[in-house]
Design an enzyme around this catalytic site. Sequence first.
Site, PDB file in Angstrom:
ATOM      1  N   GLY A 234       0.771  -1.241   0.000  1.00  0.00           N
ATOM      2  CA  GLY A 234       0.000   0.000   0.000  1.00  0.00           C
ATOM      3  C   GLY A 234       0.793   1.276   0.000  1.00  0.00           C
ATOM      4  O   GLY A 234       0.196   2.359   0.028  1.00  0.00           O
ATOM      5  N   GLU A 271       4.516  -6.097   1.798  1.00  0.00           N
ATOM      6  CA  GLU A 271       4.097  -6.575   0.471  1.00  0.00           C
ATOM      7  C   GLU A 271       3.917  -5.426  -0.504  1.00  0.00           C
ATOM      8  O   GLU A 271       2.821  -5.193  -1.004  1.00  0.00           O
ATOM      9  CB  GLU A 271       2.757  -7.312   0.600  1.00  0.00           C
ATOM     10  CG  GLU A 271       2.757  -8.468   1.563  1.00  0.00           C
ATOM     11  CD  GLU A 271       1.363  -9.007   1.839  1.00  0.00           C
ATOM     12  OE1 GLU A 271       0.364  -8.317   1.560  1.00  0.00           O
ATOM     13  OE2 GLU A 271       1.269 -10.136   2.333  1.00  0.00           O
ATOM     14  N   PRO A 272       4.974  -4.682  -0.795  1.00  0.00           N
ATOM     15  CA  PRO A 272       4.807  -3.575  -1.727  1.00  0.00           C
ATOM     16  C   PRO A 272       4.649  -4.084  -3.163  1.00  0.00           C
ATOM     17  O   PRO A 272       5.358  -5.002  -3.584  1.00  0.00           O
ATOM     18  CB  PRO A 272       6.119  -2.788  -1.580  1.00  0.00           C
ATOM     19  CG  PRO A 272       7.109  -3.763  -1.048  1.00  0.00           C
ATOM     20  CD  PRO A 272       6.355  -4.843  -0.326  1.00  0.00           C
ATOM     21  N   ARG A 274       3.077  -1.536  -5.905  1.00  0.00           N
ATOM     22  CA  ARG A 274       3.255  -0.265  -6.613  1.00  0.00           C
ATOM     23  C   ARG A 274       4.645   0.346  -6.382  1.00  0.00           C
ATOM     24  O   ARG A 274       5.290   0.799  -7.326  1.00  0.00           O
ATOM     25  CB  ARG A 274       2.183   0.716  -6.117  1.00  0.00           C
ATOM     26  CG  ARG A 274       2.040   1.975  -6.950  1.00  0.00           C
ATOM     27  CD  ARG A 274       1.041   2.934  -6.290  1.00  0.00           C
ATOM     28  NE  ARG A 274      -0.193   2.301  -5.906  1.00  0.00           N
ATOM     29  CZ  ARG A 274      -1.262   2.183  -6.685  1.00  0.00           C
ATOM     30  NH1 ARG A 274      -1.247   2.697  -7.899  1.00  0.00           N
ATOM     31  NH2 ARG A 274      -2.356   1.594  -6.243  1.00  0.00           N
ATOM     32  N   ARG A 310      -6.378   2.476 -15.604  1.00  0.00           N
ATOM     33  CA  ARG A 310      -6.441   3.237 -14.347  1.00  0.00           C
ATOM     34  C   ARG A 310      -7.131   4.601 -14.470  1.00  0.00           C
ATOM     35  O   ARG A 310      -7.937   4.960 -13.611  1.00  0.00           O
ATOM     36  CB  ARG A 310      -5.046   3.378 -13.731  1.00  0.00           C
ATOM     37  CG  ARG A 310      -4.389   2.020 -13.419  1.00  0.00           C
ATOM     38  CD  ARG A 310      -3.134   2.145 -12.578  1.00  0.00           C
ATOM     39  NE  ARG A 310      -3.452   2.503 -11.215  1.00  0.00           N
ATOM     40  CZ  ARG A 310      -3.319   3.697 -10.704  1.00  0.00           C
ATOM     41  NH1 ARG A 310      -2.835   4.678 -11.449  1.00  0.00           N
ATOM     42  NH2 ARG A 310      -3.666   3.936  -9.470  1.00  0.00           N
ATOM     43  N   CYS A 341     -14.323   2.626 -28.196  1.00  0.00           N
ATOM     44  CA  CYS A 341     -15.555   3.347 -28.544  1.00  0.00           C
ATOM     45  C   CYS A 341     -16.381   3.714 -27.319  1.00  0.00           C
ATOM     46  O   CYS A 341     -17.534   3.287 -27.166  1.00  0.00           O
ATOM     47  CB  CYS A 341     -16.369   2.496 -29.507  1.00  0.00           C
ATOM     48  SG  CYS A 341     -15.422   2.217 -30.993  1.00  0.00           S
TER      49      CYS A 341
HETATM   50  N1  LLP Z   1      -0.987  -6.994  -0.350  1.00  0.00           N
HETATM   51  C1  LLP Z   1      -2.292  -7.250  -0.568  1.00  0.00           C
HETATM   52  C2  LLP Z   1      -2.982  -8.258   0.242  1.00  0.00           C
HETATM   53  C3  LLP Z   1      -2.978  -6.527  -1.563  1.00  0.00           C
HETATM   54  O1  LLP Z   1      -4.282  -6.768  -1.778  1.00  0.00           O
HETATM   55  C4  LLP Z   1      -2.289  -5.557  -2.329  1.00  0.00           C
HETATM   56  C5  LLP Z   1      -2.971  -4.791  -3.375  1.00  0.00           C
HETATM   57  C6  LLP Z   1      -0.930  -5.343  -2.068  1.00  0.00           C
HETATM   58  C7  LLP Z   1      -0.307  -6.089  -1.068  1.00  0.00           C
HETATM   59  C8  LLP Z   1      -0.099  -4.354  -2.842  1.00  0.00           C
HETATM   60  O2  LLP Z   1      -0.520  -3.047  -2.740  1.00  0.00           O
HETATM   61  P1  LLP Z   1       0.404  -1.872  -3.342  1.00  0.00           P
HETATM   62  O3  LLP Z   1       1.695  -1.887  -2.575  1.00  0.00           O
HETATM   63  O4  LLP Z   1       0.644  -2.161  -4.773  1.00  0.00           O
HETATM   64  O5  LLP Z   1      -0.370  -0.644  -3.131  1.00  0.00           O
HETATM   65  N2  LLP Z   1      -5.519  -1.749  -9.215  1.00  0.00           N
HETATM   66  C9  LLP Z   1      -5.336  -0.730  -8.194  1.00  0.00           C
HETATM   67  C10 LLP Z   1      -4.587  -1.232  -6.984  1.00  0.00           C
HETATM   68  C11 LLP Z   1      -5.197  -2.471  -6.355  1.00  0.00           C
HETATM   69  C12 LLP Z   1      -4.396  -3.035  -5.215  1.00  0.00           C
HETATM   70  C13 LLP Z   1      -4.929  -4.345  -4.762  1.00  0.00           C
HETATM   71  N3  LLP Z   1      -4.198  -4.945  -3.702  1.00  0.00           N
HETATM   72  C14 LLP Z   1      -4.660   0.472  -8.822  1.00  0.00           C
HETATM   73  O6  LLP Z   1      -4.408   0.459 -10.032  1.00  0.00           O
HETATM   74  O7  LLP Z   1      -4.404   1.451  -8.148  1.00  0.00           O
END
Ligand code: LLP
Length: 418
Positions: A234, A271-272, A274, A310, A341
């Site tokens: 996150g 768990e990064p 992004r 996105r 379209c």
């Molecule tokens: N761990 C778990 C359990 C998750 O569900 C997620 C993301 C992450 C880690 C990684 O999160 P991050 O570090 O990438 O923020 N499609 C959306 C984002 C959906 C994220 C879903 N879960 C977007 O394009 O912003």
Amino acid sequence: MRDFESKDGVMMFGGMPVTEIADRFGTPVYATDERRLRENYRNIRDAFARHIDTRIHYACKANTNIALLAILAQEGSGIDAVSVGEVMTCLKAGFRPEDIMYTGVNVSDAELKAVTDLGVMINVDSFSELERLAAINRDLPISFRVTPGVGSGHSAKVTTGHEGSKFGIPKERIVEAYLRARDLGFDIKGIHAHIGSGGQRTEPFTDSLEILIDITNRLAEKGIDLEFIDIGGGIGVPYRPNEEEMDVDGLGACLADMVKEETGVKTLILEPGRYIVCDTTVLLTRCVDMKDAGAKKYVGVDAGFNTLIRPAMYDSYHHAAVGNRFGKACTSKYDIVGPICESGDCLAHDRALPDPREGDVIVIYNAGAYGFSMSGNYNSRPLCREVLVSDGEAELIREAESVEEQWRHQRIPERLLR
Ligand code: LLP
């Protein structure tokens, strides 16, 4: 937001002019900078590992290209996976089953069987999943996903840790779940929460960790000692010019200190997704059609929301530049729109651009996370290519799909053929 160099008016990416990448491979194409990928991984790892034993489980839903996964496997990363497909893809890329933790939601028995057959650890999301898992396989280590009652994210659509969320076991009932798992004979390793995606503030992370720590200590009193606390992913990244980066060193120090001072737990997992892949990648798309519609000027390009969803799905901002007129004075404002379209097919609204023309290479920034991995076949458009750029050299890491490949699993019943 990440800056790029200009050479003779052309944007440079990973040591190559973006025009050369677009000309050689065609557009649309996702281009990833290997050096940046390794740097991002090491940055986030070191921000935490300086203070506590740390395991990074890259959330591969952000980008599952197997070449990128192979790079992260080389770096020593682990994996957060959410489906059998992701687990199999990571094994294919060189990860070992013990590097992978599976965190599913609304998991079917078939999926539980498939994932445990592959030997990966399960992060259990519900009481129902625990009972069903017990009937399928009790020989693998488990942890639990808690709903901490703390949510955070760039959009309500990606906020997950709030009270009443569909994810995890509510914090009020989580001790009960652990006691049941002990009765069932499971080897219990840890606790997990993921508050949401794309948050830029520290407090939701500390608030959530405080809840995890409290539960961990209550479990210890009942004789259940955990090996790890997993704070999920996150961590947000800057998408806009002049937007600040989150202080990950400060975050690492703060969260690690909390775990060390308040628990006996030795290992912190994060768990990064992004953070690791987002700014490693640009989407290169070509301007194919300029239109002045009176009230608006349009730059028509060959990538639409089938390629990058996105902006359409979350109203997300992705910075855009004209790669072959990089850094030149802007003349007017334009919407950058694709070939799908629907009027919602807009990659960027009201952007000041330097006299864009047909044939120009438009660069969409920050496309490495949830870019290709969320792309699709709407309007029967094939999935696009991906290339890896490493210090001035580019290699194809995904061929473009063909239209014929989109038919491969469809069948026309005999009676309809004449
Ligand atoms: N761990 C778990 C359990 C998750 O569900 C997620 C993301 C992450 C880690 C990684 O999160 P991050 O570090 O990438 O923020 N499609 C959306 C984002 C959906 C994220 C879903 N879960 C977007 O394009 O912003």
